[in-house]
Design an enzyme around this catalytic site. Structure first.
Site, PDB file in Angstrom:
ATOM      1  N   LYS A 146       0.856  -1.191   0.000  1.00 54.01           N
ATOM      2  CA  LYS A 146       0.000   0.000   0.000  1.00 54.01           C
ATOM      3  C   LYS A 146       0.895   1.244   0.000  1.00 54.01           C
ATOM      4  CE  LYS A 146      -3.898   2.136   2.502  1.00 54.01           C
ATOM      5  NZ  LYS A 146      -4.814   2.054   3.661  1.00 54.01           N
ATOM      6  N   SER A 201      -9.887   2.342   2.731  1.00 55.91           N
ATOM      7  CA  SER A 201      -8.937   3.021   1.895  1.00 55.91           C
ATOM      8  C   SER A 201      -7.939   2.110   1.177  1.00 55.91           C
ATOM      9  CB  SER A 201      -8.155   4.032   2.728  1.00 55.91           C
ATOM     10  OG  SER A 201      -7.329   3.382   3.659  1.00 55.91           O
ATOM     11  N   SER A 220     -10.307   0.092   6.951  1.00 51.91           N
ATOM     12  CA  SER A 220      -9.652   0.218   5.638  1.00 51.91           C
ATOM     13  C   SER A 220      -8.976  -1.039   5.112  1.00 51.91           C
ATOM     14  CB  SER A 220      -8.625   1.350   5.668  1.00 51.91           C
ATOM     15  OG  SER A 220      -9.276   2.602   5.591  1.00 51.91           O
TER      16      SER A 220
END
Lengths: 95, 483
Positions: B76, B151, B175
């Protein structure tokens, strides 16, 4: 409580965010609906409840007072917007 | 090969059926073919990835391979990785090439894993649909008209579309779990403090936690074995003995007590999600588990509490982005204050600015007690709900998200509607508990549904055991979208 446009502008200034009149209007509408959501909290009786600031009750660790970091100024300043002679450059603050 | 589990990939690498260079190239080719539609990655460095793969092949040849040596993992874009552009989904960091590695990144590097690329995400992890990214929305691989969740939406889409072997995410209010649910993959948010936050760009530090995302629970256990561990550079990293998160995978589920919170099955839950989750609970009963009705009475309050505490912490954390030391600086400005204001107004997107303003307001003079302190007190009530619940059960189960993936743009104009979609995940972060999501079927329009499993503190091995046994009995986790 209700949020005014002036509150929005004041908060933006405190947060160092430039806002136009139009942006302040748009932010005002959205922040108002968010604060309506947040207002649900006010009805809860929390007398005598200890605030919880953290998920784990841990004690701050201490370490020996000795140098652990070495100087990496050149590496770190290689990604800065503006540097000169090892200094970060910003608009003049002191006359 | 791209559908294999991590153990299968690891075995194939050790037996020289495939080299790490070949495996990395295979994923890079899939990314080149499929990423233009999905937008799951922000940054790729094929030469860097392949150089790491050559080193991994050399290490495998010497017989010093670990479980993840040679395996391509997507990161990420919230994790700083030395030499890699690390944007956190923001224009503010569009040119930020990190001078150092996050702890999680160095753990993967030490294990010999390959950094395959940096995945797309909501800007500064603020969002539940991946639409707030400066680098464009991510598309759900099951239906590209729909969001992947957020997210960690780029990570979830990349795992679901098999554009990596596995990947990392972070979870502040859901997330990891929500995008895992919406993309039909498995994801785990560990107990707060298990994975170091060092080098993980901060959103709300008392809630942020890194975790693994992959195809199945067994993969998550292997990833967490690498990611977890004490790190003195994170002041909230927990000093605990190293544990093997895969140790209980094979245990039968006889006698497992599953708590079902009535608040998770009340109004607001889509019927297609309810059906899939109820079918999963029925499967658990077949596997020997028993079910207990429980209550988490303050669930509804978790949303207002979160939207005070997380923005408050964010407004402080994001004050570091000032255009002086790194990242974006506005091209035109007058004095120093104007430089800050222009830089931040141009560098941050709308949602981030909104949250900074909420946080600044709730922390400002005269409002602190009514908002911030009140939220912290209710946070304790929410945590106590779980303490009470875990007296009656071993794990808690329910839906991860109230609906399956919604359409791009559907909730874009109404932040409150977006916030409400985190109703089942947020309380877990406020309490600091571990939570995971695993695929448990499909709802309307053939979109995946996630089952959430919440454990007590440090009970990750038991949660992974429960997830793995379910995945031995079902095949939802092995379904993949048509490429």
């Amino acid at each position: 409580m209700s949020l005014s446009i002036d509150d929005v502008k004041k908060v933006a200034r405190l947060a160092r965010l430039a806002v136009s009149e139009q942006e302040a209007q748009a932010a005002h509408a959205q922040l108002t609906s968010i604060f309506d959501l947040i207002a649900e909290m006010q009805a809860v009786d929390t007398a005598g409840i200890e605030p919880m600031s953290h998920a784990q009750d841990v004690i701050q660790r201490l370490r020996e007072d000795k140098v652990t970091e070495h100087n990496q100024r050149e590496l770190f300043q290689s990604i800065a917007p503006q540097v000169e002679a090892g200094l970060y450059l910003v608009p003049q603050v002191i006359e | 090969m791209h559908n294999s589990s991590l153990q299968q990939l690891s075995a194939a690498l050790r037996s020289k059926k495939i080299s790490s260079v070949e495996l990395t190239q295979l994923y890079l080719d899939r990314i080149a073919a499929l990423n233009p539609q999905l937008n799951a990655y922000i940054t790729l460095n094929p030469e860097t990835s392949l150089a790491q793969a050559r080193e991994a092949d050399a290490r495998i040849a010497t017989g010093n391979a670990e479980a993840l040596t040679g395996i391509p993992i997507a990161q990420k874009d919230i994790f700083c990785a030395q030499g890699w552009r690390t944007t956190c989904g923001s224009k503010m960091l569009h040119n930020f090439v990190s001078p150092y590695d996050a702890h999680v990144i160095s753990q993967f590097n030490n294990a010999g894993a390959i950094n395959l690329g940096k995945t797309n995400m909501d800007e500064f992890a603020m969002g539940s649909s991946n639409e707030t990214s400066h680098y464009g929305a991510v598309k759900n691989p099951w239906d590209t008209a729909r969001v992947p969740g957020g997210s960690s939406g780029g990570t979830a889409a990349a795992v679901a579309a098999r554009l990596c072997a596995a990947a990392t995410g972070t979870d502040t209010g859901g997330s990891i779990r929500q995008p895992a649910a919406l993309c039909g993959i498995s994801g785990l948010k560990p107990t707060y403090g298990v994975c170091s936050r060092y080098g993980m760009i901060a959103f709300a530090s008392s809630l942020d936690q890194a975790g693994p995302m992959g195809r199945c629970a067994e993969d998550l256990a292997l990833l967490l074995n690498t990611m977890a561990g004490f790190d003195e550079r994170d002041s909230t990293s927990l000093q605990r003995d190293k544990e093997d998160y895969a140790r209980d995978l094979a245990k039968p589920l006889n006698g497992l007590r599953i708590g079902l919170p009535k608040e998770f099955f009340a109004e607001g839950l889509s019927s297609d999600v309810a059906q899939a989750v109820e079918a999963a609970i029925a499967e658990y009963k077949k596997l020997g588990a028993t079910v207990v009705d429980i209550s988490l009475p303050n669930t509804r309050l978790s949303i207002p509490v979160y939207y005070v505490l997380a923005p408050a912490e964010a407004s402080s954390n994001l004050s570091r982005f000032d255009g002086v030391r790194y990242g974006y600086r506005a091209p035109d400005y007058g004095d120093l204050a104007d430089m800050y204001e222009q830089t931040r107004a141009q560098g941050f997107g709308e949602e981030v600015k909104r949250r900074i303003m909420i946080g600044t307001y709730v922390l400002s003079h005269g409002y602190y007690d009514a908002y911030y302190l009140q939220a912290q007190k209710i946070r304790r009530l929410i945590a106590q709900d779980f303490t009470e619940a875990f007296k009656q059960c071993d794990v808690i189960m329910g839906p991860t998200s109230p609906s399956t993936a919604f359409k791009l743009g559907e909730k874009g104009d109404d932040p409150v509607q977006m916030y409400l979609s985190d109703i089942y995940t947020i309380a877990v972060n406020l309490a600091g508990l571990p939570g995971m999501s695993i695929p448990c079927g499909f709802g309307d329009n053939n979109m995946p549904v996630g089952l959430q499993i919440i454990g007590n503190y440090f009970d990750e091995a038991r949660m992974l055991n429960a997830a793995h046994q379910y995945q031995l009995a079902t095949d939802w986790h092995s379904r993949a979208p048509q490429a």
